[in-house]
Write an enzyme that holds these catalytic residues in place. Sequence first.
Site, short mmCIF file in Angstrom:
data_model
loop_
_atom_site.label_atom_id
_atom_site.label_comp_id
_atom_site.label_asym_id
_atom_site.label_seq_id
_atom_site.Cartn_x
_atom_site.Cartn_y
_atom_site.Cartn_z
CG LEU A 246 -2.11 0.97 1.12
CD1 LEU A 246 -3.14 0.50 0.10
CD2 LEU A 246 -2.79 1.15 2.48
N GLY A 247 1.56 1.44 -1.14
CA GLY A 247 2.41 2.62 -1.33
C GLY A 247 1.68 3.57 -2.26
NE ARG A 248 5.85 6.13 -5.33
CZ ARG A 248 7.13 6.07 -4.96
NH1 ARG A 248 7.69 7.09 -4.35
NH2 ARG A 248 7.87 5.02 -5.23
CB ILE A 249 1.01 1.78 -7.41
CG1 ILE A 249 1.91 2.60 -8.35
CG2 ILE A 249 0.06 0.90 -8.21
CD1 ILE A 249 2.91 1.78 -9.15
NE ARG B 199 9.50 -3.31 3.62
CZ ARG B 199 10.48 -2.71 2.96
NH1 ARG B 199 11.67 -3.26 2.93
NH2 ARG B 199 10.27 -1.56 2.35
NE ARG C 124 9.76 -4.97 -11.49
CZ ARG C 124 9.12 -3.92 -12.02
NH1 ARG C 124 7.85 -4.01 -12.36
NH2 ARG C 124 9.75 -2.78 -12.23
CG ASP D 265 0.88 -5.59 -16.38
OD1 ASP D 265 0.63 -5.75 -17.60
OD2 ASP D 265 1.58 -4.65 -15.95
CD GLU E 64 7.58 -9.11 -16.99
OE1 GLU E 64 8.10 -8.08 -17.43
OE2 GLU E 64 6.78 -9.13 -16.05
CG HIS F 49 5.67 -5.34 -17.46
ND1 HIS F 49 6.73 -5.87 -16.76
CD2 HIS F 49 5.40 -4.14 -16.85
CE1 HIS F 49 7.09 -5.05 -15.79
NE2 HIS F 49 6.30 -3.99 -15.82
CB VAL F 50 0.37 -3.14 -21.01
CG1 VAL F 50 0.97 -3.91 -22.17
CG2 VAL F 50 -0.85 -3.88 -20.43
#
Length: 326
Positions: free
Chosen positions: A154-157, A177, A234, A258, A263, A281-282
């Site tokens: 739960l960071g920026r994204i 964490r 990731r 994604d 990859e 990965h778009v």
Amino acid sequence: MTALSDVTILVPGRLNPDTLAELKTLARVVERPNGDISDLSEAERASVRGAAVMGVVSAALMDALPNLEVVAHFGVGYDGVDVKHAVSRGIPVTNTPDVLTDEVADTTLGLLLMTARRLSAAERYLRAGRWAKDGHFPLTETTLRGRSVGIMGLGRIGLAIAARLEPFGVSIAYFNRSERSDVSYPYFATLGELADAVDTLIIAAPGGAGTEKAVNADVLKRLGSDGIFINIGRGSIVDEDALVAALQDGTIKAAGLDVFADEPRVREDLIALDNAVLLPHVASASRHTRAQMGSLVIENLRRWFAGETLATPVPEAQKAGLVKRP
Ligand code: NAP
């Protein structure tokens, strides 16, 4: 202070074509699209003072460039860059946070809807002429109605995903964490406990050693047989063997991915699964957002050589005080 026009920048591997074109108008650029710099002469290697890169920057690559001063990474996730080595050599690394947050969060919601409502399978059904021939597409067993969503990262994204999820009326919880003091979503101190509490797990965390295969067979089992798993973080965060097995044997219901472990290669047994939605990965890959990411890459390079404070050094570089050219 040095103007960018006096500097040679290495671009190992592929970079957004618009960014590369702009960079070429501002600096001397040495391109190696396959990432291999072994054919560069000693003088050429010595001339390189900066690198603009999307993907991998190994210690060996840095060490082959004796006068490298700064690595500007195109993308917020910089797990492909050996930052520890860079910092030990006094080389700051920059990334592209914030400018891609909304795009990635939008894509995540799209991927979640595609997965829960089987939208890509429904479209394939129509295009195959089956609507007229076989009747209505089967009703989906899954829906967002009544779902409880857990976010790892739960960071920026992650926060932008949560903000978009709120109007959908689902419950939201998270695992980081450390607990955030600025949100009221329930916090779980381990991924397993989060998986126990939710039926939908979204990964928006970084790759690297700290998250390697964090989503394993146990976590998927705890997510449960109605579980939907979404990964835009990731591929390395997931044990793909365990994920494929869980999708095959009904341990979880469906997955939307994604990002992948190897990859651009995606395993055949994953591609064969009808309950997996797979994107190449778009998440940030719109012209608009990639242009903003490219501008930030170039701005960091410009600032470094101009002797100004970097716009977006990664936390490890900040911690080491590598934010401005001495
Ligand atoms: P961010 O603001 O740094 O957020 C990362 C979050 O992950 C933080 O809340 C952090 O909280 C948590 N985290 C870090 N390490 C963790 C660990 N070992 N275990 C559990 N939680 C952990 O980064 P962001 O801008 O949101 O970007 C997040 C990631 O999204 C990137 O690193 C990248 O891998 C991925 N991404 C993917 C795409 C794509 O195209 N698919 C595009 C952009 C970004 P704590 O520090 O408290 O643990």
